[in-house]
Scaffold this motif. Structure first.
Motif, PDB file in Angstrom:
ATOM      1  N   THR A  38      43.038  33.906  56.482  1.00  0.00           N
ATOM      2  CA  THR A  38      43.189  34.793  55.332  1.00  0.00           C
ATOM      3  C   THR A  38      42.221  35.986  55.408  1.00  0.00           C
ATOM      4  O   THR A  38      41.508  36.288  54.462  1.00  0.00           O
ATOM      5  CB  THR A  38      42.999  34.036  54.009  1.00  0.00           C
ATOM      6  OG1 THR A  38      43.643  32.771  54.106  1.00  0.00           O
ATOM      7  CG2 THR A  38      43.603  34.799  52.845  1.00  0.00           C
ATOM      8  N   ASN A 230      38.431  43.036  53.761  1.00  0.00           N
ATOM      9  CA  ASN A 230      38.101  42.766  52.358  1.00  0.00           C
ATOM     10  C   ASN A 230      38.896  43.700  51.471  1.00  0.00           C
ATOM     11  O   ASN A 230      38.553  44.867  51.314  1.00  0.00           O
ATOM     12  CB  ASN A 230      36.603  42.929  52.113  1.00  0.00           C
ATOM     13  CG  ASN A 230      35.769  42.000  52.985  1.00  0.00           C
ATOM     14  OD1 ASN A 230      35.022  42.439  53.840  1.00  0.00           O
ATOM     15  ND2 ASN A 230      35.912  40.713  52.768  1.00  0.00           N
ATOM     16  N   PHE A 233      39.801  44.091  44.801  1.00  0.00           N
ATOM     17  CA  PHE A 233      40.326  43.164  43.805  1.00  0.00           C
ATOM     18  C   PHE A 233      41.206  43.911  42.817  1.00  0.00           C
ATOM     19  O   PHE A 233      40.805  44.929  42.253  1.00  0.00           O
ATOM     20  CB  PHE A 233      39.169  42.481  43.070  1.00  0.00           C
ATOM     21  CG  PHE A 233      39.616  41.573  41.952  1.00  0.00           C
ATOM     22  CD1 PHE A 233      40.149  40.337  42.229  1.00  0.00           C
ATOM     23  CD2 PHE A 233      39.497  41.966  40.632  1.00  0.00           C
ATOM     24  CE1 PHE A 233      40.551  39.481  41.212  1.00  0.00           C
ATOM     25  CE2 PHE A 233      39.895  41.136  39.595  1.00  0.00           C
ATOM     26  CZ  PHE A 233      40.425  39.882  39.890  1.00  0.00           C
ATOM     27  N   VAL A 271      46.292  32.315  46.697  1.00  0.00           N
ATOM     28  CA  VAL A 271      45.706  33.648  46.589  1.00  0.00           C
ATOM     29  C   VAL A 271      46.666  34.559  45.829  1.00  0.00           C
ATOM     30  O   VAL A 271      47.874  34.500  46.029  1.00  0.00           O
ATOM     31  CB  VAL A 271      45.429  34.233  47.990  1.00  0.00           C
ATOM     32  CG1 VAL A 271      44.905  35.655  47.894  1.00  0.00           C
ATOM     33  CG2 VAL A 271      44.438  33.345  48.733  1.00  0.00           C
ATOM     34  N   ASN A 276      44.223  34.272  40.156  1.00  0.00           N
ATOM     35  CA  ASN A 276      43.018  34.949  39.667  1.00  0.00           C
ATOM     36  C   ASN A 276      42.994  35.024  38.147  1.00  0.00           C
ATOM     37  O   ASN A 276      41.929  34.923  37.526  1.00  0.00           O
ATOM     38  CB  ASN A 276      42.918  36.353  40.276  1.00  0.00           C
ATOM     39  CG  ASN A 276      42.263  36.350  41.644  1.00  0.00           C
ATOM     40  OD1 ASN A 276      41.290  35.647  41.871  1.00  0.00           O
ATOM     41  ND2 ASN A 276      42.808  37.121  42.564  1.00  0.00           N
ATOM     42  N   GLN A 298      37.927  32.877  46.452  1.00  0.00           N
ATOM     43  CA  GLN A 298      38.282  34.208  46.000  1.00  0.00           C
ATOM     44  C   GLN A 298      37.201  34.754  45.052  1.00  0.00           C
ATOM     45  O   GLN A 298      36.278  34.041  44.673  1.00  0.00           O
ATOM     46  CB  GLN A 298      39.625  34.166  45.269  1.00  0.00           C
ATOM     47  CG  GLN A 298      40.759  33.608  46.099  1.00  0.00           C
ATOM     48  CD  GLN A 298      42.027  33.479  45.283  1.00  0.00           C
ATOM     49  OE1 GLN A 298      42.654  34.478  44.920  1.00  0.00           O
ATOM     50  NE2 GLN A 298      42.412  32.259  44.977  1.00  0.00           N
ATOM     51  N   ASP A 299      37.401  36.000  44.655  1.00  0.00           N
ATOM     52  CA  ASP A 299      36.451  36.654  43.746  1.00  0.00           C
ATOM     53  C   ASP A 299      36.198  35.804  42.507  1.00  0.00           C
ATOM     54  O   ASP A 299      35.056  35.623  42.070  1.00  0.00           O
ATOM     55  CB  ASP A 299      36.998  38.014  43.300  1.00  0.00           C
ATOM     56  CG  ASP A 299      36.942  39.058  44.397  1.00  0.00           C
ATOM     57  OD1 ASP A 299      37.096  38.691  45.574  1.00  0.00           O
ATOM     58  OD2 ASP A 299      36.756  40.243  44.079  1.00  0.00           O
ATOM     59  N   SER A 319      38.005  34.908  50.929  1.00  0.00           N
ATOM     60  CA  SER A 319      38.929  36.032  50.820  1.00  0.00           C
ATOM     61  C   SER A 319      38.423  36.874  49.651  1.00  0.00           C
ATOM     62  O   SER A 319      38.811  36.680  48.506  1.00  0.00           O
ATOM     63  CB  SER A 319      40.359  35.559  50.565  1.00  0.00           C
ATOM     64  OG  SER A 319      41.246  36.660  50.466  1.00  0.00           O
ATOM     65  N   LEU A 320      37.524  37.810  49.955  1.00  0.00           N
ATOM     66  CA  LEU A 320      36.766  38.509  48.929  1.00  0.00           C
ATOM     67  C   LEU A 320      37.020  40.015  48.965  1.00  0.00           C
ATOM     68  O   LEU A 320      37.278  40.586  50.033  1.00  0.00           O
ATOM     69  CB  LEU A 320      35.269  38.255  49.112  1.00  0.00           C
ATOM     70  CG  LEU A 320      34.807  36.793  49.062  1.00  0.00           C
ATOM     71  CD1 LEU A 320      33.319  36.709  49.402  1.00  0.00           C
ATOM     72  CD2 LEU A 320      35.088  36.177  47.706  1.00  0.00           C
ATOM     73  N   SER A 321      36.904  40.636  47.812  1.00  0.00           N
ATOM     74  CA  SER A 321      36.914  42.094  47.737  1.00  0.00           C
ATOM     75  C   SER A 321      35.565  42.625  48.231  1.00  0.00           C
ATOM     76  O   SER A 321      34.588  41.857  48.338  1.00  0.00           O
ATOM     77  CB  SER A 321      37.147  42.535  46.295  1.00  0.00           C
ATOM     78  OG  SER A 321      36.001  42.231  45.504  1.00  0.00           O
TER      79      SER A 321
END
Length: 503
Positions: A38, A230, A233, A271, A276, A298-299, A319-321
């Protein structure tokens, strides 16, 4: 400890070379296992060099393609460049790249869609054939040869053990303080030699913090300094928030009924916008000491860990911004005590998910009126991304929740249909379906009871009457009253879309 170079092992320093030099070790027809899950922890330099080589070979009239195995989807710098160079013959077990998708659906690329928990077993059992080379990103190499894993683990342990030879990318762009966050379990075995996985809590550590590789297996070491993919978000939209609200109300109902503890059960979340939105709702809903046993951090999970809503999170990748990555790096000592990264045959292990009682939340493309779910094939034939880990958790979770907006393509497509055009998750694995229209709890209901509930609660009003009409006429035939269908019409909605652009 680490200065300019992160390759401290003397035996491996002599093997440092360019990505172009390392790519020369890979031949046409080779099967190559690469790291990456991812958009995290994938090799950054070698795929580009390999794509350039494929392009040069094709220009000279010579064939050059590899069979590519990874943990899951990767990034344009891996899947994208190799696909654009026509460099992939076979791909597995999951992808999300538009060029790969186009080639798969055009018949230019073979694709094997596998439950993520089973990939390692397939490889060890020999079902997939020989693995020639592994290309693995790591954070650093200690003097004694121990490798600090990167921002994902995925299938890396299996590729390292199964491959004849290994190429390492040592990425200075990864935070050295990732060391200690990983948990590599070396106790897996094939039947009949399996032993119980000694895990009863999401934060149990059962393995080592490092990869083990015999130095003689390593062909090359490539030094890189590049970030993961990245993506920014995107805040959940109104539809996602409506779906999340239905789920949050359902959780409270289950707590009031005594069927869920006030700390819920370990969360598994796909995801995207809807998961979210659920995480955001949980974080503001007064919950404390929740846990996560999932694939991807995730965030929203970082925020929940920071606020104390979440006490621990187990996954196989980030899996981050960019903003969340900065937060992770700025406070990595805090997060390292609360996040565990495992290989995916453990993070997605069906028996562990069943024992922990995971609450699984995953997306779908379409569901039918009886609860069968299609999560992979558009109109039954065109691959979207793949099943990923949804099946690992859906069949084995305490709750398996599937979420989707009720319509797609500006209302041309209904996500609730008479019969799905492809089945990934059967009615037996689907416990709850949620759209922005409402939530259908299917537990304890017969197929005809499920049909009425799904239509009333989940279908969009533009399609609800037509679904009721289909169901009533199917029942009126008197044939197959357990699961009534009109076979000549069951897929007519899909045929309408293919012919006229709307269902």
């Amino acid at each position: 400890m680490f200065s300019e170079s992160r390759v401290l092992c003397p035996q491996l320093k002599s093997k440092i070379m360019t990505a172009e030099q390392a790519a020369a070790f890979i031949s046409d027809g080779d099967t190559v296992g690469m790291s990456g899950f991812t958009g995290a922890g994938y090799p950054k330099s070698l795929p580009r060099a390999l794509a350039d080589r494929a392009g040069a070979e094709h220009k000279a009239g010579r064939p050059f393609q590899i069979n590519l195995w990874t943990g899951a989807s990767t990034a344009p710098e891996l899947d994208g460049v190799l696909a654009e160079a026509q460099g992939i013959n076979m791909r597995l077990p999951f992808q999300s790249d538009p060029t790969c998708r186009k080639q798969i659906n055009n018949g230019q690329m073979h694709y094997i869609d596998i439950h993520l928990s089973e990939v390692s077993q397939y490889a060890w059992s020999g079902f997939l054939g020989k693995l020639n080379i592994a290309v693995i990103e790591v954070t650093a190499i200690h003097e004694d040869g121990r490798l600090i894993p990167s921002s994902s683990i995925g299938n890396n342990k299996t590729w390292i053990e199964q491959a004849d030879k290994i190429i390492l990318e040592v990425n200075k762009g990864q935070n050295l303080k990732l060391e200690g966050m990983h948990d590599i379990y070396y106790g897996t075995a094939l039947p009949p030699h399996r032993k119980p996985i000694l895990m009863t809590k999401t934060d149990d550590r059962i393995g080592d913090s490092y990869f083990r590789i015999p130095p003689e297996k390593i062909l090359a070491v490539v030094e890189t300094d590049a970030p993961d993919r990245n993506s920014p978000f995107t805040p959940p939209d109104a539809t996602s928030r409506q779906i999340a609200d239905h789920i949050l109300d359902f959780f409270q109902f289950e707590i009031n009924k005594g069927r869920l503890p006030k700390e819920l059960l370990p969360l598994q979340s796909g995801v995207g916008n809807i998961p979210n939105a659920v995480l955001e709702g949980l974080d503001t809903g007064g919950y404390k000491n929740l846990t996560a046993y999932t694939e991807v951090i995730q965030d929203g999970m970082l925020k929940m860990l920071k606020s104390g809503t979440l006490s621990s999170a187990s996954a196989t990748a980030f899996s981050l911004s960019p903003v969340a990555l900065e937060e992770l790096n700025d406070n990595i000592d805090f997060y390292r005590e609360r996040i565990i990264l495992r290989q995916q045959d453990i993070s997605n292990h069906p028996e562990v998910a069943r024992r922990l009682g995971v609450i699984a939340m995953n997306g779908l493309l379409e569901a039918d009126i009886y609860g069968n779910v299609n999560s992979t094939h558009v109109m039954g034939t065109r691959m979207m991304n793949g099943i990923g880990g949804s099946g690992d958790f859906a069949r084995n979770g305490y709750l398996s929740i599937f979420v989707t907006p009720s319509i797609a393509k500006n209302g041309a497509i209904s996500s609730i249909v008479p019969m799905v055009s492809h089945v990934d998750h059967t009615e037996h694995d689907t416990k709850v379906i949620v759209t922005e229209q409402g939530l259908a709890d299917l537990r304890g209901l017969s197929p005809r009871q499920r049909a009425k509930l799904i239509i009333d609660k989940c279908a969009h009003p533009d399609f609800r009457d037509r679904l009721h009409d289909y169901f009533e006429r199917a029942c009126a035939t008197g044939r197959g009253m357990h699961t009534p269908h009109i076979l000549g019409e069951a897929l007519s909605w899909h045929e309408n879309f293919e012919r006229y652009g709307k269902m």
